[in-house]
Design a protein around this motif. Structure first.
Motif, mmCIF file in Angstrom:
data_model
loop_
_atom_site.group_PDB
_atom_site.id
_atom_site.type_symbol
_atom_site.label_atom_id
_atom_site.label_comp_id
_atom_site.label_asym_id
_atom_site.label_seq_id
_atom_site.Cartn_x
_atom_site.Cartn_y
_atom_site.Cartn_z
ATOM 1 N N ARG A 1 -8.023 -0.911 -6.943
ATOM 2 C CA ARG A 1 -7.236 0.519 -5.620
ATOM 3 C C ARG A 1 -7.104 -1.445 -4.998
ATOM 4 O O ARG A 1 -7.319 -1.964 -4.959
ATOM 5 C CB ARG A 1 -8.298 0.817 -4.779
ATOM 6 C CG ARG A 1 -8.232 1.929 -4.450
ATOM 7 C CD ARG A 1 -8.960 2.885 -3.321
ATOM 8 N NE ARG A 1 -8.176 3.627 -2.576
ATOM 9 C CZ ARG A 1 -9.411 3.764 -2.024
ATOM 10 N NH1 ARG A 1 -10.690 4.641 -2.166
ATOM 11 N NH2 ARG A 1 -8.644 5.346 -1.019
ATOM 12 N N ILE A 2 -5.402 -0.589 -4.435
ATOM 13 C CA ILE A 2 -5.487 -1.256 -2.896
ATOM 14 C C ILE A 2 -5.116 -0.908 -1.858
ATOM 15 O O ILE A 2 -4.786 0.613 -1.571
ATOM 16 C CB ILE A 2 -3.430 -1.349 -3.665
ATOM 17 C CG1 ILE A 2 -2.684 -2.234 -4.729
ATOM 18 C CG2 ILE A 2 -2.787 -2.249 -2.348
ATOM 19 C CD1 ILE A 2 -1.581 -2.277 -5.150
ATOM 20 N N ARG A 3 -5.933 -1.715 -1.177
ATOM 21 C CA ARG A 3 -6.064 -1.001 0.040
ATOM 22 C C ARG A 3 -5.512 -0.604 1.390
ATOM 23 O O ARG A 3 -3.980 -1.998 1.285
ATOM 24 C CB ARG A 3 -7.539 -1.477 0.934
ATOM 25 C CG ARG A 3 -8.631 -1.040 -0.126
ATOM 26 C CD ARG A 3 -10.290 -1.484 0.282
ATOM 27 N NE ARG A 3 -11.354 -1.353 -0.560
ATOM 28 C CZ ARG A 3 -11.731 -0.583 -0.626
ATOM 29 N NH1 ARG A 3 -11.238 1.034 -0.230
ATOM 30 N NH2 ARG A 3 -12.546 0.371 -1.510
ATOM 31 N N PRO A 4 -5.091 -0.135 2.951
ATOM 32 C CA PRO A 4 -4.302 -0.754 3.153
ATOM 33 C C PRO A 4 -4.336 -1.795 4.139
ATOM 34 O O PRO A 4 -5.469 -1.945 3.819
ATOM 35 C CB PRO A 4 -4.467 1.211 3.983
ATOM 36 C CG PRO A 4 -5.781 1.133 3.814
ATOM 37 C CD PRO A 4 -5.721 0.603 2.717
ATOM 38 N N THR B 1 1.612 6.724 -7.165
ATOM 39 C CA THR B 1 0.318 7.602 -7.330
ATOM 40 C C THR B 1 0.117 9.321 -6.825
ATOM 41 O O THR B 1 0.478 9.636 -7.865
ATOM 42 C CB THR B 1 -0.519 7.017 -6.585
ATOM 43 O OG1 THR B 1 -1.149 5.493 -6.496
ATOM 44 C CG2 THR B 1 -2.229 7.519 -7.004
ATOM 45 N N GLU C 1 -5.303 -4.463 7.359
ATOM 46 C CA GLU C 1 -6.262 -4.666 8.643
ATOM 47 C C GLU C 1 -5.205 -4.576 9.455
ATOM 48 O O GLU C 1 -4.205 -5.190 9.677
ATOM 49 C CB GLU C 1 -7.438 -6.133 8.279
ATOM 50 C CG GLU C 1 -8.102 -5.721 7.396
ATOM 51 C CD GLU C 1 -8.945 -4.385 7.471
ATOM 52 O OE1 GLU C 1 -9.302 -4.106 8.354
ATOM 53 O OE2 GLU C 1 -9.521 -3.937 6.142
ATOM 54 N N HIS D 1 0.806 -0.974 0.115
ATOM 55 C CA HIS D 1 0.142 -0.217 -0.371
ATOM 56 C C HIS D 1 0.718 0.650 0.037
ATOM 57 O O HIS D 1 0.494 2.132 -0.657
ATOM 58 C CB HIS D 1 -1.336 0.201 1.271
ATOM 59 C CG HIS D 1 -2.373 1.019 1.188
ATOM 60 N ND1 HIS D 1 -1.271 1.935 1.744
ATOM 61 C CD2 HIS D 1 -2.789 1.299 0.577
ATOM 62 C CE1 HIS D 1 -2.484 3.127 2.548
ATOM 63 N NE2 HIS D 1 -3.174 2.647 1.180
ATOM 64 N N TYR E 1 2.601 1.829 -3.298
ATOM 65 C CA TYR E 1 0.956 2.297 -4.424
ATOM 66 C C TYR E 1 0.618 3.844 -4.107
ATOM 67 O O TYR E 1 0.622 4.624 -5.122
ATOM 68 C CB TYR E 1 0.096 1.621 -3.483
ATOM 69 C CG TYR E 1 -1.227 2.321 -4.589
ATOM 70 C CD1 TYR E 1 -1.304 1.655 -5.666
ATOM 71 C CD2 TYR E 1 -2.321 2.191 -3.926
ATOM 72 C CE1 TYR E 1 -3.722 1.934 -6.704
ATOM 73 C CE2 TYR E 1 -3.684 2.585 -4.451
ATOM 74 C CZ TYR E 1 -3.645 2.740 -5.670
ATOM 75 O OH TYR E 1 -4.963 2.951 -6.768
ATOM 76 N N GLN E 2 1.157 3.739 -2.599
ATOM 77 C CA GLN E 2 0.876 5.733 -2.513
ATOM 78 C C GLN E 2 1.688 6.135 -3.317
ATOM 79 O O GLN E 2 0.834 7.583 -3.563
ATOM 80 C CB GLN E 2 0.246 5.712 -1.493
ATOM 81 C CG GLN E 2 -0.792 5.346 -0.421
ATOM 82 C CD GLN E 2 -2.201 6.031 -0.840
ATOM 83 O OE1 GLN E 2 -2.228 7.085 -0.994
ATOM 84 N NE2 GLN E 2 -2.775 5.542 -1.481
#
Length: 576
Positions: free
Chosen positions: A316-319, A176, A321, A169, A172-173
């Motif tokens: 979308r790649i989520r953070p 982006t 858990e 993540h 990815y951030q």
């Protein structure tokens, strides 16, 4: 130096320079980068020694400055972090605004002085908070200097990769935000051309920021006939390094090992197990300019805008858990198990469970049971008699007094749950402690019972804490002296963070200093609502709502607001 890795624009970091798409920068105004690979080693050693190396013919001698020297009677030099090729970079202090800044210095007759000034001024006009901002660009007293932000809470990508690759993540951030920022820069005609792991920073709030836009390349005389391809390939190299902790070329650079010689450029998911397939393909599509083959034959990305579009088309790649750690099982001590002082059992041997103690079967035990039973029966009988007597007394009192007792009880409960009283706002005026007002004509929109309208602050480059002035706010007129216990606010912008104070004052005027007001309470929030509660109600007619910290938000075209640290109050309610 810890601060150098987190804040300074490390313009002397030439390690790992590899010809990407831009071959044009091999020929510069003063011959610094005639041989890029040789320059990699010499520049690294020069920076380690803190000197510019051997001065070639035609090179300008850097000015002899020292810690404590002051520029424009404002910027005090503190520590030299770079001295290379006729220029130097410093950590300094802006004594006027009492904050740390960075400064690039070079002689006014340096061959690249004019291009550095032009690049700095163009970068300053961009005003995008995703870039480390140029604050000043000046020529005076035979010196040219560029002043820029210093970010003590930020960490270079180089330092982040020391312990291993980034989380999926985070990578990815990073790609982006960097792609979007460079797309905005190229739309304004600005290129970076030195987009290395040392030029990309992650702040404590998780935002990625880019330093040295246009300026770093100008300081070295780097140029390119294809600037968009150069920057796109550099972003691909950053993503490759973030996924694999390897530099995507044969030479080691930026503390990262290069790829094995002779194998060419291989996909990140072939270098390291567990790499995200989509991001691996994205890195190859950005690096295709250097001869790589994009996975599954997708077209290459040759501009930051194309790269940003490819990212948006990915799932979308989520953070991740948050990990939940189960508490350890309760372990009984050896003493509780009744084995204290006994020989420890052999490992693996099955131990018989101890038999429970026998019930009380002796004469004493039976007598004890009968005694306990008799006591219980007596207690139950006594309790029943007392309960009946109390009910009879209550019945008699109700017959005599009717509903008087019920009324008294309600009165007592009413004292404990005093209702909250809303207070009507009669007027308001912006409080200006220092400098210019914000938007004084909009203060009445904060108490019109509509959250679609409101009063907003200006956008500031520094934050979250307001540094250029002590704060901004509005004084409200309640019509007459009222007991104020709390204020509830609706805000427009979220983020880290908004700090709001509540003060009792004696007039609407800004002439009353904050030091003479009575502070009722303060609160900090990251959301769009806040409630400031007073320790105890205070009787006052005028109340100041005071903002001292605001979150970072992007441009808001609907409200004609630029990107920066800002906040807007859409509704305010006071209660007594």
């Amino acid at each position: 130096m810890a601060e150098r890795s987190t804040a300074a624009v490390d313009v002397a970091d030439n390690s790992g320079d590899k010809p990407l798409t831009a071959k044009a920068d091999q020929s510069t105004a003063d011959g610094v980068a005639q041989n890029r690979e040789r320059d990699t080693e010499s520049s690294a050693s020069e920076e380690a020694q803190g000197s510019g190396g051997t001065e070639g013919p035609g090179r300008t001698t850097p000015p002899e400055l020292h810690s404590g020297h002051k520029l424009a009677r404002r910027y005090r030099l503190e520590e030299c972090v770079t001295r290379l090729d006729g220029f130097s970079s410093w950590r300094a202090v802006d004594e006027k605004l009492r904050r740390a800044v960075g400064v690039h210095l070079l002689p006014a007759d340096h061959p690249r002085a004019r291009s550095v000034l032009a690049a700095a001024r163009s970068s300053a006009l961009l005003g995008d908070p995703r870039f480390v901002q140029v604050l000043d660009a000046v020529e005076e007293n035979d010196l040219v200097y560029v002043v820029h932000e210093w970010l003590p809470d930020a960490t270079e990508l180089t330092a982040l990769l020391v312990s291993g690759p980034l989380e999926v993540h985070d990578a990815y951030q990073m790609v982006t935000q960097v792609s979007q920022a460079m797309t905005a820069a190229h739309r304004e005609g600005l290129a970076h051309l030195r987009l290395t792991p040392g030029a990309v920073l992650r702040t404590s709030s998780g935002q990625w920021r880019i330093r040295g836009l246009a300026v770093n390349a100008a300081l070295r005389g780097i140029s390119s006939d294809t600037p968009q391809r150069t920057d796109t390939e550099a972003i691909g190299a950053l993503l490759y390094a973030a996924l694999t902790q390897r530099w995507p070329y044969e030479n080691d650079a930026y503390g990262l090992s290069g790829l094995p010689k002779g194998v060419g450029l291989i996909a990140p998911d072939q270098v390291r197990a567990g790499v995200h397939r989509g991001l691996s393909e994205l890195a190859m599509r950005a690096l295709v300019n250097d001869g790589a083959t994009a996975s599954r034959q997708e077209p290459p990305c040759t501009t930051p805008e194309e790269l940003g579009r490819a990212i948006s088309e990915m799932p979308r790649i989520r953070p991740p858990e948050p990990a939940f750690t189960a508490p350890p099982e309760y372990q009984r001590t050896t003493y509780q198990q009744g084995t204290y002082g006994r020989q420890a059992p052999r490992p693996g041997a099955t131990q018989p469970l101890p038999a429970p103690p026998p019930p009380l079967q002796s004469r004493t035990g039976r007598a004890l049971k009968w005694a306990v039973s008799a006591l219980l029966i007596a207690a139950l009988g006594l309790g029943s008699w007392q309960l009946a007597d109390a009910l009879m007394d209550r019945s008699d009192k109700n017959d005599d007094t009717g509903n008087t007792q019920t009324t008294d009880g309600n009165d007592k409960n009413g004292d404990k749950t005093k209702p909250v009283k809303p207070i009507t706002i009669q007027g308001a005026q912006e409080y200006v402690a220092e400098g210019d007002a914000q938007h004084p004509g909009d203060v009445n929109k904060t108490y019109d019972d509509s959250t679609s309208t409101g009063w907003r602050t200006n956008s500031y480059k520094d934050g979250p804490k307001i540094l250029i002035k002590p704060g901004v706010g509005i004084v409200y007129d309640l019509g007459s002296a009222q007991e104020v216990s709390a204020a509830t606010l609706s805000l427009r912008y979220v983020g880290d963070h908004t700090t709001i104070g509540l003060y009792a004052t004696d007039s609407l005027s800004s002439s009353t200093p904050l030091s003479s007001m009575k502070e009722l309470g303060t609160v900090t929030t990251s959301g769009t609502s806040a409630k400031v509660t007073a320790g105890k109600p205070v009787k006052t007619r005028y109340v100041l709502v005071w903002l001292t910290a605001m979150p970072l938000s992007g441009a808001d075209s609907a409200n004609y607001s630029d990107a920066g640290y800002k906040q807007a109050i859409t509704n305010v309610k006071f209660t007594g």
